[in-house]
Design an enzyme around this catalytic site. Sequence first.
Site, PDB file in Angstrom:
ATOM      1  N   SER A  96       3.828  -3.921   3.774  1.00  0.00           N
ATOM      2  CA  SER A  96       4.807  -5.018   3.830  1.00  0.00           C
ATOM      3  C   SER A  96       6.152  -4.385   3.476  1.00  0.00           C
ATOM      4  CB  SER A  96       4.462  -6.123   2.827  1.00  0.00           C
ATOM      5  OG  SER A  96       3.171  -6.624   3.054  1.00  0.00           O
ATOM      6  N   LYS A 171       6.764 -11.270   7.177  1.00  0.00           N
ATOM      7  CA  LYS A 171       5.850 -11.098   6.037  1.00  0.00           C
ATOM      8  C   LYS A 171       6.564 -11.411   4.716  1.00  0.00           C
ATOM      9  CE  LYS A 171       2.411  -9.827   3.530  1.00  0.00           C
ATOM     10  NZ  LYS A 171       1.197 -10.628   3.446  1.00  0.00           N
ATOM     11  N   LYS A 240       8.101  -7.407  -5.097  1.00  0.00           N
ATOM     12  CA  LYS A 240       8.800  -6.615  -4.067  1.00  0.00           C
ATOM     13  C   LYS A 240       9.056  -7.451  -2.812  1.00  0.00           C
ATOM     14  CE  LYS A 240       6.005  -4.705  -1.494  1.00  0.00           C
ATOM     15  NZ  LYS A 240       5.249  -4.926  -0.280  1.00  0.00           N
TER      16      LYS A 240
HETATM   17  P1  NDP Z   1      -2.161  -0.830  -3.907  1.00  0.00           P
HETATM   18  O1  NDP Z   1      -1.174  -0.775  -4.987  1.00  0.00           O
HETATM   19  O2  NDP Z   1      -3.555  -1.264  -4.197  1.00  0.00           O
HETATM   20  O3  NDP Z   1      -2.289   0.598  -3.189  1.00  0.00           O
HETATM   21  C1  NDP Z   1      -1.147   1.338  -2.863  1.00  0.00           C
HETATM   22  C2  NDP Z   1      -1.522   2.586  -2.096  1.00  0.00           C
HETATM   23  O4  NDP Z   1      -0.337   3.346  -1.908  1.00  0.00           O
HETATM   24  C3  NDP Z   1      -2.509   3.482  -2.832  1.00  0.00           C
HETATM   25  O5  NDP Z   1      -3.266   4.163  -1.858  1.00  0.00           O
HETATM   26  C4  NDP Z   1      -1.577   4.435  -3.569  1.00  0.00           C
HETATM   27  O6  NDP Z   1      -2.148   5.689  -3.862  1.00  0.00           O
HETATM   28  C5  NDP Z   1      -0.513   4.640  -2.505  1.00  0.00           C
HETATM   29  N1  NDP Z   1       0.752   5.089  -3.090  1.00  0.00           N
HETATM   30  C6  NDP Z   1       1.463   4.521  -4.084  1.00  0.00           C
HETATM   31  N2  NDP Z   1       2.603   5.222  -4.308  1.00  0.00           N
HETATM   32  C7  NDP Z   1       2.588   6.269  -3.445  1.00  0.00           C
HETATM   33  C8  NDP Z   1       3.477   7.349  -3.193  1.00  0.00           C
HETATM   34  N3  NDP Z   1       4.617   7.485  -3.872  1.00  0.00           N
HETATM   35  N4  NDP Z   1       3.142   8.237  -2.234  1.00  0.00           N
HETATM   36  C9  NDP Z   1       1.994   8.100  -1.539  1.00  0.00           C
HETATM   37  N5  NDP Z   1       1.095   7.108  -1.727  1.00  0.00           N
HETATM   38  C10 NDP Z   1       1.405   6.203  -2.662  1.00  0.00           C
HETATM   39  O7  NDP Z   1      -1.510  -1.741  -2.752  1.00  0.00           O
HETATM   40  P2  NDP Z   1      -2.250  -2.634  -1.654  1.00  0.00           P
HETATM   41  O8  NDP Z   1      -3.265  -1.825  -0.947  1.00  0.00           O
HETATM   42  O9  NDP Z   1      -2.620  -3.934  -2.257  1.00  0.00           O
HETATM   43  O10 NDP Z   1      -1.005  -2.951  -0.693  1.00  0.00           O
HETATM   44  C11 NDP Z   1      -0.535  -2.056   0.290  1.00  0.00           C
HETATM   45  C12 NDP Z   1       0.503  -2.797   1.134  1.00  0.00           C
HETATM   46  O11 NDP Z   1      -0.114  -3.937   1.743  1.00  0.00           O
HETATM   47  C13 NDP Z   1       1.677  -3.345   0.281  1.00  0.00           C
HETATM   48  O12 NDP Z   1       2.848  -3.271   1.011  1.00  0.00           O
HETATM   49  C14 NDP Z   1       1.269  -4.797   0.039  1.00  0.00           C
HETATM   50  O13 NDP Z   1       2.412  -5.606  -0.214  1.00  0.00           O
HETATM   51  C15 NDP Z   1       0.556  -5.126   1.344  1.00  0.00           C
HETATM   52  N6  NDP Z   1      -0.426  -6.220   1.268  1.00  0.00           N
HETATM   53  C16 NDP Z   1      -1.377  -6.276   0.287  1.00  0.00           C
HETATM   54  C17 NDP Z   1      -2.273  -7.329   0.252  1.00  0.00           C
HETATM   55  C18 NDP Z   1      -3.349  -7.450  -0.797  1.00  0.00           C
HETATM   56  O14 NDP Z   1      -4.037  -8.507  -0.810  1.00  0.00           O
HETATM   57  N7  NDP Z   1      -3.587  -6.470  -1.648  1.00  0.00           N
HETATM   58  C19 NDP Z   1      -2.210  -8.419   1.256  1.00  0.00           C
HETATM   59  C20 NDP Z   1      -1.228  -8.202   2.295  1.00  0.00           C
HETATM   60  C21 NDP Z   1      -0.357  -7.164   2.269  1.00  0.00           C
HETATM   61  P3  NDP Z   1      -2.921   5.954  -5.269  1.00  0.00           P
HETATM   62  O15 NDP Z   1      -4.334   5.586  -5.005  1.00  0.00           O
HETATM   63  O16 NDP Z   1      -2.693   7.392  -5.506  1.00  0.00           O
HETATM   64  O17 NDP Z   1      -2.252   5.089  -6.302  1.00  0.00           O
END
Ligand code: NDP
Length: 295
Positions: A96, A171, A240
Amino acid sequence: MKIAFLGLGDIGAPIASHLAREPFDLVVWNRTSSKSEEFARNYKVRAARTPAEAVSGVDVVITCLPSSAEVEAVVHGENGILGAMRKGAVLVDCTSGDPPTSRSIAAELGGRGVEFIDAPVSGGTSGAKAGTLTVMWGGEETVFQRVKPVIEAFGKKIVHAGPVGSGDALKAVNNALLAVHILSTAEGLAILAKAGVDPRVALDVINASSGRSNTSENLIPQRVLTREFPRTFRLALLDKDIGIASVLAEDLSVSTPLITLTADRFHEARKKLGDQVDHVEAVKIVEEENRLELK
Ligand code: NDP
């Protein structure tokens, strides 16, 4: 079709699980390598050590990271994907994200013969597991047609929002409405609790009336009244999203006092409750201010 998936978080991992099968050939990368190694073992796919290694030679790259800032870092950073994606490949960003950053990433990749669409999702982790997400994408139809089977593997309702960045805008506004619903429903139930109306009785009526929402029908009964607050979507991410909506409103000179106030309240909730709690826990600021618990 060769696919690289970058970002196996709460929603990334269940999305990627639908791509770990024929006709796809999946390679995954995650910043914390233990997660990608575990995913690779469970789904019998390859885990790459760096983003560059993951995207080398693939047709489609999917990113699912917290915000556009992390997508930019994965594009440009050490072992980033910018120079490693092959000409003709497509980056599908399921983050997002924010429209201006998505447009600048699209322009930069475009200069190297790589296409981009923003494709944020809604439907939560349960929709991701079931493969029934709503996908709102921004970009060119011809690019979408090349990645359609990939998106159809995890999306049920797939909608073209407009040019690059439009999926992100849609979104952000959807989630701004979610944030408004969470706080306004909690405030309404707080008034009613003080007026002597049990929250379950109140929701029974609201959910048969015009004040209902997904928050009143599902989130509050299942997560707040039970005091379970399972983490599926971090409050920091919703903070965010509503921030993106408010900046967009400002950039476009749209007057949105309610969204701006809700964004301020979510910043406050994030500061108080931290980055790791679930988004629905924002109701706790309303509870604390009114010295009550909705249960
Ligand atoms: P999480 O916080 O669970 O996961 C984030 C992911 O990004 C992890 O794989 C993390 O790696 C990685 N990450 C974080 N910082 C960095 C970085 N600096 N460099 C590389 N990788 C990084 O988020 P979600 O999976 O929940 O969400 C992902 C996206 O989807 C977001 O934009 C969110 O707004 C959107 N979203 C989420 C929903 C939900 O229900 N959860 C629903 C709809 C949209 P690591 O494992 O190392 O921390």
